[in-house]
Design a protein around this motif. Sequence first.
Motif, mmCIF file in Angstrom:
data_model
loop_
_atom_site.group_PDB
_atom_site.id
_atom_site.type_symbol
_atom_site.label_atom_id
_atom_site.label_comp_id
_atom_site.label_asym_id
_atom_site.label_seq_id
_atom_site.Cartn_x
_atom_site.Cartn_y
_atom_site.Cartn_z
ATOM 1 N N GLY A 39 0.863 -1.168 0.000
ATOM 2 C CA GLY A 39 0.000 0.000 0.000
ATOM 3 C C GLY A 39 0.899 1.216 0.000
ATOM 4 O O GLY A 39 2.117 1.107 0.103
ATOM 5 N N SER A 40 0.298 2.376 -0.116
ATOM 6 C CA SER A 40 1.086 3.605 -0.076
ATOM 7 C C SER A 40 0.288 4.693 0.614
ATOM 8 O O SER A 40 -0.939 4.625 0.713
ATOM 9 N N ALA A 41 1.026 5.704 1.071
ATOM 10 C CA ALA A 41 0.402 6.835 1.765
ATOM 11 C C ALA A 41 1.362 8.016 1.699
ATOM 12 O O ALA A 41 2.534 7.863 1.374
ATOM 13 N N GLY A 42 0.830 9.181 2.043
ATOM 14 C CA GLY A 42 1.639 10.391 2.029
ATOM 15 C C GLY A 42 1.614 11.110 3.359
ATOM 16 O O GLY A 42 0.587 11.131 4.036
ATOM 17 N N VAL A 43 2.752 11.708 3.728
ATOM 18 C CA VAL A 43 2.819 12.444 4.986
ATOM 19 C C VAL A 43 2.014 13.749 4.903
ATOM 20 O O VAL A 43 1.580 14.272 5.923
#
Length: 185
Positions: A39-43
């Motif tokens: 999965g991925s995410a952003g700060v």
Amino acid sequence: MSGEFRILLVCTANICRSAMAEVIAKAMLHSAAFPVTTGSAGVRALVGHPMAPHAVAALDKLGLDGRAHRARPLDPVLIGSADLLLTMEAGHRAVAVGLDPRAEHKTFTLPEFAFLASGAGHRRYRSDTAERARAIVASSAERRDHRRALEVYDPYGGPPAGYETCAKTLGDALSHALGALLGPR
């Protein structure tokens, strides 16, 4: 522990680097011997935004499709559920560890982990298991020397060639990192 291994890729807005890395990793993991999810995410995610157009085009050139991606924010639940967090910059790593200090030993920049995992002594671990992958993460954390971590250049706002170079950098680093985690094939 679960037989599944979970990787979270992290960048700033979750519309370029981590988004491309997620798509590339999924393609590389299609035949993994044990369940690996990514999965991925952003700060500072642009929540709900699609992948940047030049990032989509760079993936298209690799025969991959990033059009379904939607950005999401990094949060403590995502961090806690991951076995490995791979960030694009040291600052992203600091944010993740700030949100959940227990993540310190499982959070690396992607190039840092690719380097460390390559020397993790693969022969010591039974291949093709999530437990082996977790042991590689632990071994990499023990050998971290806390020098300035290598980072992945942010192509955002630049020309298409920058996104293509970034996709190649991501693919190379992921190949080393995932190869170490998955064991001999």
